[in-house]
Design a protein around this motif. Sequence first.
Motif, PDB file in Angstrom:
ATOM      1  N   GLY A 131       3.873  -5.733  -3.953  1.00 56.48           N
ATOM      2  CA  GLY A 131       2.738  -4.961  -3.470  1.00 56.48           C
ATOM      3  C   GLY A 131       3.055  -4.157  -2.227  1.00 56.48           C
ATOM      4  N   GLU A 132       4.305  -4.208  -1.785  1.00 56.64           N
ATOM      5  CA  GLU A 132       4.750  -3.481  -0.607  1.00 56.64           C
ATOM      6  C   GLU A 132       5.613  -2.285  -1.007  1.00 56.64           C
ATOM      7  OE1 GLU A 132       5.132  -7.280   2.461  1.00 56.64           O
ATOM      8  OE2 GLU A 132       6.874  -6.645   1.286  1.00 56.64           O
ATOM      9  N   MET A 133       5.623  -1.282  -0.160  1.00 60.50           N
ATOM     10  CA  MET A 133       6.427  -0.097  -0.412  1.00 60.50           C
ATOM     11  C   MET A 133       7.906  -0.463  -0.477  1.00 60.50           C
ATOM     12  SD  MET A 133       6.571   3.462   1.813  1.00 60.50           S
ATOM     13  CE  MET A 133       5.392   4.438   0.886  1.00 60.50           C
ATOM     14  N   GLY A 134       8.611   0.099  -1.464  1.00 60.99           N
ATOM     15  CA  GLY A 134      10.039  -0.123  -1.569  1.00 60.99           C
ATOM     16  C   GLY A 134      10.785   0.554  -0.434  1.00 60.99           C
ATOM     17  N   ILE A 135      11.954   0.015  -0.084  1.00 66.66           N
ATOM     18  CA  ILE A 135      12.736   0.570   1.018  1.00 66.66           C
ATOM     19  C   ILE A 135      13.149   2.009   0.716  1.00 66.66           C
ATOM     20  CG2 ILE A 135      14.837   0.342   2.383  1.00 66.66           C
ATOM     21  CD1 ILE A 135      12.704  -1.756   2.953  1.00 66.66           C
ATOM     22  N   GLY A 136      13.578   2.262  -0.507  1.00 62.44           N
ATOM     23  CA  GLY A 136      13.938   3.636  -0.877  1.00 62.44           C
ATOM     24  C   GLY A 136      12.768   4.587  -0.735  1.00 62.44           C
ATOM     25  N   LYS A 137      11.580   4.141  -1.142  1.00 62.25           N
ATOM     26  CA  LYS A 137      10.381   4.976  -1.024  1.00 62.25           C
ATOM     27  C   LYS A 137      10.005   5.199   0.441  1.00 62.25           C
ATOM     28  CE  LYS A 137       9.216   5.695  -5.356  1.00 62.25           C
ATOM     29  NZ  LYS A 137       9.077   7.065  -5.938  1.00 62.25           N
ATOM     30  N   LEU A 138      10.208   4.174   1.269  1.00 61.02           N
ATOM     31  CA  LEU A 138       9.932   4.314   2.699  1.00 61.02           C
ATOM     32  C   LEU A 138      10.801   5.409   3.307  1.00 61.02           C
ATOM     33  CD1 LEU A 138       8.559   3.151   5.328  1.00 61.02           C
ATOM     34  CD2 LEU A 138      10.578   1.669   5.526  1.00 61.02           C
ATOM     35  N   VAL A 139      12.082   5.381   2.977  1.00 58.54           N
ATOM     36  CA  VAL A 139      12.990   6.406   3.503  1.00 58.54           C
ATOM     37  C   VAL A 139      12.674   7.766   2.885  1.00 58.54           C
ATOM     38  CG1 VAL A 139      15.402   7.102   3.711  1.00 58.54           C
ATOM     39  CG2 VAL A 139      14.777   4.695   3.971  1.00 58.54           C
ATOM     40  N   ASP A 140      12.312   7.780   1.601  1.00 56.62           N
ATOM     41  CA  ASP A 140      11.882   9.023   0.947  1.00 56.62           C
ATOM     42  C   ASP A 140      10.726   9.656   1.713  1.00 56.62           C
ATOM     43  OD1 ASP A 140      13.172  10.171  -1.196  1.00 56.62           O
ATOM     44  OD2 ASP A 140      12.282   8.839  -2.678  1.00 56.62           O
ATOM     45  N   MET A 141       9.750   8.841   2.093  1.00 61.90           N
ATOM     46  CA  MET A 141       8.569   9.315   2.807  1.00 61.90           C
ATOM     47  C   MET A 141       8.964   9.918   4.153  1.00 61.90           C
ATOM     48  SD  MET A 141       5.181   7.049   3.749  1.00 61.90           S
ATOM     49  CE  MET A 141       6.085   5.932   4.849  1.00 61.90           C
ATOM     50  N   MET A 142       9.906   9.285   4.840  1.00 59.23           N
ATOM     51  CA  MET A 142      10.378   9.821   6.114  1.00 59.23           C
ATOM     52  C   MET A 142      11.129  11.140   5.909  1.00 59.23           C
ATOM     53  SD  MET A 142      11.756   6.396   8.034  1.00 59.23           S
ATOM     54  CE  MET A 142      10.693   5.028   8.455  1.00 59.23           C
ATOM     55  N   MET A 143      11.949  11.205   4.871  1.00 57.74           N
ATOM     56  CA  MET A 143      12.696  12.430   4.593  1.00 57.74           C
ATOM     57  C   MET A 143      11.758  13.589   4.239  1.00 57.74           C
ATOM     58  SD  MET A 143      15.919  11.926   5.109  1.00 57.74           S
ATOM     59  CE  MET A 143      15.333  10.960   6.507  1.00 57.74           C
ATOM     60  N   LEU A 144      10.652  13.269   3.565  1.00 60.75           N
ATOM     61  CA  LEU A 144       9.672  14.309   3.258  1.00 60.75           C
ATOM     62  C   LEU A 144       9.059  14.856   4.542  1.00 60.75           C
ATOM     63  CD1 LEU A 144       7.949  15.956   1.309  1.00 60.75           C
ATOM     64  CD2 LEU A 144       6.362  14.005   1.186  1.00 60.75           C
ATOM     65  N   ALA A 145       8.766  13.978   5.501  1.00 56.09           N
ATOM     66  CA  ALA A 145       8.237  14.434   6.785  1.00 56.09           C
ATOM     67  C   ALA A 145       9.235  15.342   7.492  1.00 56.09           C
ATOM     68  CB  ALA A 145       7.891  13.239   7.672  1.00 56.09           C
TER      69      ALA A 145
END
Length: 242
Positions: free
Chosen positions: A20-34
């Motif tokens: 139910g938690e954000m995946g590590i890859g998705k977390l970094v993806d989100m930062m890269m999008l910013a």
Amino acid sequence: MAQEFSEQHRVVYYDTEVTGEMGIGKLVDMMMLASEDHSDSVGVTTQKVLGLGLGWVITQHLLEVKRLPKTNEVVTVSTKAASYNPYFCYRDFWVEAADGEMLAKMHTVFVLMNQAKRKITRILPELVAPFESEYTKKIERNPLPMAPKQPTASNDYGVRFMDIDSNHHVNNVHYFDWMLDVLGADFLTSHRLKKMNIQYKQEVRYGQVATSEVEIADLTSYHQIKVGQDLSCVAQCEWELR
């Protein structure tokens, strides 16, 4: 002083894993999008950089996680291009919950790659000036991750067309999936990632087979990704029990 950029993100079901938690890859993806949205906002678009025959390449991430965002949570992702020298750019990221709780931080090192020669080139002033970053002659000496000495598990991953980004090599986020997947479901459901130090050594390309290897010692895991005998990536992770 370097300007800051922030945007909100709602964590949806496909951002998360079975926990139910954000995946590590998705977390970094989100930062890269910013980071990309920040660059677009000041006119340093991907198209502009590619038009110069260049591309941004990440050489290292230093990630700290206090808590991973959960499904349907709205978080604020912030970033700034903190500083640069003739060959390296340093960018900071941080993710906050709606109540201001700090969830994660990351420090990233970028270089500028000549696309034709596949070699690092000097930072062009016109590509960093809009961010109001601090110029320094100093090169950071960040700690380097340790590779596994005696891998205890490994897996092979064929590189697909959809794994390739605009720089024509594997998008950095896929390395996270390969490195963590080899740990197995039992480990990943019973442990939380606290820190990751990941260093990129060499590009992985379409059609190649990447081998992910890991060694686990108590609450530390040591990772490497190889293509044949060539080392592509090394990472060191610190964990805690759930």
